[in-house]
Design an enzyme around this catalytic site. Structure first.
Site, short mmCIF file in Angstrom:
data_model
loop_
_atom_site.label_atom_id
_atom_site.label_comp_id
_atom_site.label_asym_id
_atom_site.label_seq_id
_atom_site.Cartn_x
_atom_site.Cartn_y
_atom_site.Cartn_z
N CYS A 198 -11.25 3.74 -1.37
CA CYS A 198 -9.95 4.18 -0.86
C CYS A 198 -9.74 3.46 0.46
O CYS A 198 -10.67 3.32 1.26
CB CYS A 198 -9.95 5.69 -0.67
SG CYS A 198 -8.47 6.31 0.14
N CYS A 235 -3.77 -0.89 -2.10
CA CYS A 235 -4.03 0.53 -2.34
C CYS A 235 -4.96 0.68 -3.53
O CYS A 235 -4.68 0.16 -4.62
CB CYS A 235 -2.69 1.22 -2.63
SG CYS A 235 -2.81 2.95 -3.05
N HIS A 255 -8.56 4.29 3.18
CA HIS A 255 -8.76 5.05 4.42
C HIS A 255 -10.22 5.20 4.82
O HIS A 255 -10.53 5.52 5.95
CB HIS A 255 -8.17 6.44 4.28
CG HIS A 255 -6.67 6.47 4.32
ND1 HIS A 255 -5.88 5.72 3.48
CD2 HIS A 255 -5.82 7.14 5.13
CE1 HIS A 255 -4.61 5.96 3.76
NE2 HIS A 255 -4.54 6.82 4.75
N ASP A 306 0.86 -1.20 0.00
CA ASP A 306 0.00 0.00 0.00
C ASP A 306 0.89 1.24 0.00
O ASP A 306 2.08 1.17 0.31
CB ASP A 306 -0.90 0.01 1.25
CG ASP A 306 -1.77 1.26 1.31
OD1 ASP A 306 -2.48 1.54 0.32
OD2 ASP A 306 -1.73 1.98 2.32
N SER A 307 0.29 2.37 -0.31
CA SER A 307 1.04 3.63 -0.30
C SER A 307 1.42 4.05 1.12
O SER A 307 2.28 4.89 1.30
CB SER A 307 0.21 4.73 -0.95
OG SER A 307 -1.02 4.87 -0.27
N GLU A 345 -6.08 9.76 8.71
CA GLU A 345 -4.74 9.63 9.30
C GLU A 345 -4.62 10.46 10.57
O GLU A 345 -3.90 10.11 11.50
CB GLU A 345 -3.67 10.05 8.28
CG GLU A 345 -3.64 9.11 7.10
CD GLU A 345 -2.25 8.84 6.55
OE1 GLU A 345 -1.29 9.52 6.95
OE2 GLU A 345 -2.15 7.93 5.71
N1 DGL Z 1 -4.00 4.02 -0.30
C1 DGL Z 1 -4.62 5.08 -1.07
C2 DGL Z 1 -5.87 4.54 -1.76
O1 DGL Z 1 -6.44 3.56 -1.36
C3 DGL Z 1 -4.99 6.26 -0.22
C4 DGL Z 1 -3.82 7.05 0.26
C5 DGL Z 1 -3.02 7.67 -0.86
O2 DGL Z 1 -3.52 8.60 -1.53
O3 DGL Z 1 -1.92 7.20 -1.08
O4 DGL Z 1 -6.30 5.10 -2.73
#
Ligand code: DGL
Length: 288
Positions: A205, A74, A207, A11-12, A154
């Site tokens: 997403c 992600c 989050h 993931d990012s 976050e």
């Molecule tokens: N993990 C990213 C997503 O699911 C969200 C956070 C980011 O923008 O890196 O799109």
């Protein structure tokens, strides 16, 4: 391929820990290795070229350590880089979260009108609209970029007036409401009795599952809120069975956490996403 190798999850940042959590629940006997690219988060506002380069580097790292399957947890990287990563690392099985999320939305919907909340890059690629249309060609799909919700999650501001007001501001235009109208309960409910109103909100997403209460407060009680974590874990289980890749070792499975920056922040913020405490000392910092 050795079935006792771990499943790689990328993931990012920390958001994909919502997917890791679902994987642990669905596949408690599997070892997992998670890589969060915390040095370069967010991906959601970056270009296709950067996101694909980052996703390729992260996969390369996990493949070098040894994995039997990769989950791109992600949404942004799944939307933008699934095909390039699949091509480059074939025959490694690679599962993204967009297609399972779209399948969950189509299954949950009664009149196939979906509202997708995602990052800017995911929306620009119309990844959810394409995946939903592949399953339900006549579906109506509104895609709403809501990158600010990433920062809210976050920060831990997931409930209360600020989160609700931001969720409402993002959602109101797509729900056909004017913000000047009183946002009372009756009004919200009656809006969803109109045929043209969406009947699912897709959390596109990593989050956004944390903001489900705030999103629920903004949309009222009748809409189904869908996220991709559970469906993705189900997909992984099916694929392991199909390819005879279930772990067979008798010792307990392991969970390895890697990040590209900030073990302390990863542990502190990530705990909310994983749903359990994380020790900063357990996180290994890696350079891609
Ligand atoms: N993990 C990213 C997503 O699911 C969200 C956070 C980011 O923008 O890196 O799109």
């Amino acid at each position: 391929v050795d079935p006792n190798l771990p499943i790689g999850v990328f993931d990012s940042g920390v958001g994909g820990l919502t997917v890791l959590r679902a994987l642990r629940k669905r596949l408690p006997n599997e070892s997992l290795i998670y890589l969060g690219d915390t040095a370069r988060v967010p991906y959601g506002t970056k270009s296709v070229e950067s996101i694909t380069r980052y996703a390729t580097q992260a996969t390369d790292h996990l493949v070098t350590r040894g994995i039997k399957l990769l989950v791109i947890a992600c949404n942004t990287a799944s939307a933008v880089s699934l095909e390039p990563v699949r091509d480059r690392f074939a025959p490694l099985p690679v599962i993204g979260v967009v297609e399972p999320g779209a399948a969950a939305a189509v299954a949950a919907s009664t009149h196939q009108h979906h509202l997708v909340l995602a990052t800017e890059s995911t929306v620009k690629r119309h990844a959810y609209a394409r995946a939903i249309h592949a399953l339900a060609p006549n579906a109506v799909v509104d895609e709403v970029p809501a990158s600010l919700l990433v920062a809210l999650a976050e920060e831990g501001w997931t409930d209360g007036p600020i989160a609700e007001s931001i969720a409402r501001t993002y959602l109101a235009p797509a729900l056909g409401r004017r913000e000047s109208k009183p946002q009372n309960f009756e009004l919200r409910t009656s809006n969803f009795e109109l045929d043209e109103a969406p009947d699912t909100i897709v959390l596109g997403c990593t989050h956004f599952p944390l903001l489900e209460h705030a999103i629920r407060a903004a949309v009222g009680p009748t809409v189904t809120i869908v996220d991709s974590a559970t469906t993705t874990a189900e997909r992984v289980a099916t694929l392991l069975d199909e390819q005879h890749l279930r772990r067979t070792a008798s010792e307990p499975p392991t969970m390895t956490l890697l990040a590209t920056d900030g073990a302390e922040r990863f542990a502190r913020v990530g705990a909310r996403f994983l749903g359990e405490e994380i020790e900063a000392g357990d996180i290994e910092i890696v350079d891609l």
